[in-house]
Design an enzyme around this catalytic site. Structure first.
Site, PDB file in Angstrom:
ATOM      1  N   TYR A   1      -1.496  10.608   3.275  1.00  0.00           N
ATOM      2  CA  TYR A   1      -1.053  11.755   4.411  1.00  0.00           C
ATOM      3  C   TYR A   1      -0.315  12.800   5.402  1.00  0.00           C
ATOM      4  O   TYR A   1      -0.403  13.020   5.877  1.00  0.00           O
ATOM      5  CB  TYR A   1       0.525  10.100   4.208  1.00  0.00           C
ATOM      6  CG  TYR A   1       0.620   9.124   4.276  1.00  0.00           C
ATOM      7  CD1 TYR A   1      -0.961   8.026   4.079  1.00  0.00           C
ATOM      8  CD2 TYR A   1       1.466   7.654   4.581  1.00  0.00           C
ATOM      9  CE1 TYR A   1      -1.123   6.746   3.587  1.00  0.00           C
ATOM     10  CE2 TYR A   1       1.378   6.852   5.019  1.00  0.00           C
ATOM     11  CZ  TYR A   1       0.374   6.091   4.162  1.00  0.00           C
ATOM     12  OH  TYR A   1       0.289   4.524   4.232  1.00  0.00           O
TER      13      TYR A   1
ATOM     14  N   LYS B   1      -7.446   3.886  -8.416  1.00  0.00           N
ATOM     15  CA  LYS B   1      -8.364   4.282  -8.321  1.00  0.00           C
ATOM     16  C   LYS B   1      -8.886   4.646  -8.966  1.00  0.00           C
ATOM     17  O   LYS B   1     -10.024   5.854  -8.418  1.00  0.00           O
ATOM     18  CB  LYS B   1      -8.616   3.690  -6.097  1.00  0.00           C
ATOM     19  CG  LYS B   1     -10.236   3.775  -6.700  1.00  0.00           C
ATOM     20  CD  LYS B   1     -10.184   2.234  -6.529  1.00  0.00           C
ATOM     21  CE  LYS B   1     -11.733   2.167  -6.393  1.00  0.00           C
ATOM     22  NZ  LYS B   1     -11.910   0.625  -6.774  1.00  0.00           N
TER      23      LYS B   1
ATOM     24  N   ASP C   1      -7.744  -1.708  -6.665  1.00  0.00           N
ATOM     25  CA  ASP C   1      -8.139  -3.266  -5.812  1.00  0.00           C
ATOM     26  C   ASP C   1      -7.607  -4.166  -6.668  1.00  0.00           C
ATOM     27  O   ASP C   1      -7.583  -5.443  -6.243  1.00  0.00           O
ATOM     28  CB  ASP C   1      -9.970  -2.455  -5.506  1.00  0.00           C
ATOM     29  CG  ASP C   1     -10.436  -2.389  -7.079  1.00  0.00           C
ATOM     30  OD1 ASP C   1     -10.254  -1.602  -7.780  1.00  0.00           O
ATOM     31  OD2 ASP C   1     -11.559  -2.585  -7.425  1.00  0.00           O
TER      32      ASP C   1
ATOM     33  N   ASP D   1       2.034   2.074   0.247  1.00  0.00           N
ATOM     34  CA  ASP D   1       2.108   1.379   1.314  1.00  0.00           C
ATOM     35  C   ASP D   1       1.280   0.247   2.038  1.00  0.00           C
ATOM     36  O   ASP D   1       2.293  -0.624   2.213  1.00  0.00           O
ATOM     37  CB  ASP D   1       1.359   2.430   2.331  1.00  0.00           C
ATOM     38  CG  ASP D   1       2.170   2.462   3.809  1.00  0.00           C
ATOM     39  OD1 ASP D   1       3.120   1.064   3.718  1.00  0.00           O
ATOM     40  OD2 ASP D   1       1.734   2.506   4.801  1.00  0.00           O
TER      41      ASP D   1
ATOM     42  N   ASP E   1       3.888  -3.962   1.504  1.00  0.00           N
ATOM     43  CA  ASP E   1       3.277  -4.986   2.556  1.00  0.00           C
ATOM     44  C   ASP E   1       2.608  -6.241   1.943  1.00  0.00           C
ATOM     45  O   ASP E   1       2.935  -7.458   2.666  1.00  0.00           O
ATOM     46  CB  ASP E   1       2.380  -4.242   3.402  1.00  0.00           C
ATOM     47  CG  ASP E   1       2.842  -3.464   4.872  1.00  0.00           C
ATOM     48  OD1 ASP E   1       3.789  -3.288   4.617  1.00  0.00           O
ATOM     49  OD2 ASP E   1       2.831  -3.401   5.856  1.00  0.00           O
TER      50      ASP E   1
HETATM   51  N1  GGG Z   1      10.757   1.114   8.508  1.00  0.00           N
HETATM   52  C1  GGG Z   1       9.632   1.179   8.730  1.00  0.00           C
HETATM   53  C2  GGG Z   1       8.581   1.950   9.489  1.00  0.00           C
HETATM   54  O1  GGG Z   1       9.118   2.563  10.501  1.00  0.00           O
HETATM   55  N2  GGG Z   1       7.195   2.351   9.301  1.00  0.00           N
HETATM   56  C3  GGG Z   1       6.573   2.830   9.983  1.00  0.00           C
HETATM   57  C4  GGG Z   1       6.382   3.627   9.345  1.00  0.00           C
HETATM   58  O2  GGG Z   1       4.739   3.877  10.420  1.00  0.00           O
HETATM   59  N3  GGG Z   1       5.934   4.058   8.760  1.00  0.00           N
HETATM   60  C5  GGG Z   1       4.984   5.176   7.340  1.00  0.00           C
HETATM   61  C6  GGG Z   1       5.325   4.551   6.132  1.00  0.00           C
HETATM   62  O3  GGG Z   1       5.549   3.786   6.104  1.00  0.00           O
HETATM   63  O4  GGG Z   1       4.519   5.648   5.218  1.00  0.00           O
END
Ligand code: GGG
Length: 352
Positions: free
Chosen positions: A136, A186, A218, A242, A246
């Protein structure tokens, strides 16, 4: 108790309003809320997703309650001006490197997850995601190769101190839970991950009471849906964390239920300075319709009271009120119910 409130885009304002209502009902002495602009909303008003005045508010606050960022109208902008840069920028600016993402199945939701109820019931895990490094934040760019093809790149890297500090957070979290820590990487393919694994093993020597295991990302993704009960604390890098968190949200029913705390090493007179946000984004498709589930935002406020203000009793009160509302069948559309944002807020407030 200075709390910066950055609602952001899409459903951010709606869900943050319910979390603020919960905080106000608790009537905490000395609580001061200071609003600031972030994301697409800030870009519209100030020409930047993270304006200097917002950064100043964040620095002056003891904690930040953050909504969500993301705005389709900004898709044409260069990356530095995209709404997401607000949250990435704040994490970096405040050196908030440790993202705690707890995931458990609330009573009454076992049948609503993507897993079999007997498998879902086993889930009680904490994902510790590194936030300040990885792909990132690495050098990135696009170019046209000699043969005319376009190429994009994002550099993945971790320095050993970055791995060491997140590893310490994860080991300490494991000590406070079941004493099991799984590090996800990984390492069979990535140099970054090999260093990650080496450093985590070095840090492990300081925590002989914690049982450390390693898993490739994985396999971890597969195990999370096959046998999530095997995990307690999971530590991983920014990108893998990330994605896995999710994924974990679907294992517990909805992304509308998952809260997070982003912490660093700054101590205030009350506790650890932190930023608290739901893991979900701005959901522009349902923004402004009063449909969003505010529970993840409300649970993020509970995490804030716990970590930044040492108010464990009040945090537990909020969490119990959310659990009670869910057990009584108060469910948003994300869980197949019909309760709107305000009604869910009312249900939580009335159970405090
Ligand atoms: N509340 C979480 C949010 O706004 N996520 C949007 C986002 O782009 N998040 C990137 C991340 O969590 O690294």
């Amino acid at each position: 108790m200075k709390i910066a409130v950055f609602a952001g885009d899409g459903i951010g304002a709606e869900v943050v309003a319910e979390a603020v209502r919960v905080l106000e009902v608790l009537d905490l002495p000395g609580m001061e809320l200071i609003e600031g602009d972030v994301g697409g909303a800030a870009w519209r008003k100030h020409g930047h997703p993270l304006p200097q005045q917002t950064i100043d508010i964040a620095h002056a606050a003891d904690a930040i309650l953050f909504g969500s960022v993301g705005d389709f109208d900004c898709d044409h902008l260069e990356r530095a001006l995209r709404p997401e840069q607000a949250i990435l920028g704040l994490r970096k600016e405040l050196t908030l490197f440790a993202n705690l993402r707890p995931a458990t199945v609330f009573k009454g939701l076992e049948d609503l997850t993507s897993l079999r109820p007997e498998v879902a019931r086993e889930i009680d895990l904490l994902i510790v995601r590194e936030l300040n490094g990885d792909v990132y934040f690495g050098e990135k760019g696009t170019r046209t190769l000699e043969d005319g093809r376009r190429q994009g790149w994002d550099m993945m890297s971790y320095a050993e101190d970055e791995v060491r500090r997140i590893a310490h957070v994860a080991f300490r979290a494991a000590q406070g839970r079941s004493g099991k820590l799984c590090s996800v990487d990984k390492a069979n393919v990535l140099e970054t991950s090999q260093l990650w694994r080496d450093v985590v093993i070095e840090v492990a020597a300081e925590y002989p009471d914690v049982e450390l295991s390693h898993m490739y990302v994985d396999n971890a993704a597969m195990q999370l849906v096959k046998n999530p009960g095997q995990f307690d604390v999971v530590v991983t890098g920014n990108l893998f964390g990330d994605i896995l968190s999710d994924q974990a949200s679907m294992c517990v029913g909805s992304i509308g239920l998952l809260a997070s705390a982003s912490l660093g090493e700054t101590q205030t007179q009350y506790g650890t300075k932190g930023l608290y946000e739901p893991i979900h984004g701005s959901a522009p498709d349902i923004a402004g319709q009063g449909k969003a589930n505010p529970m993840a935002q409300i649970l993020s406020a509970a995490m804030m009271l716990r970590h930044s203000f040492g108010l464990e009793d009040q945090a537990v009160r909020i969490e119990a009120a959310v659990a009670s509302a869910l057990a009584d069948g108060i469910k948003g559309g994300d869980l197949g119910g019909s309760a709107g944002t305000r009604a869910i807020g009312d249900a939580v407030v009335s159970r405090l």
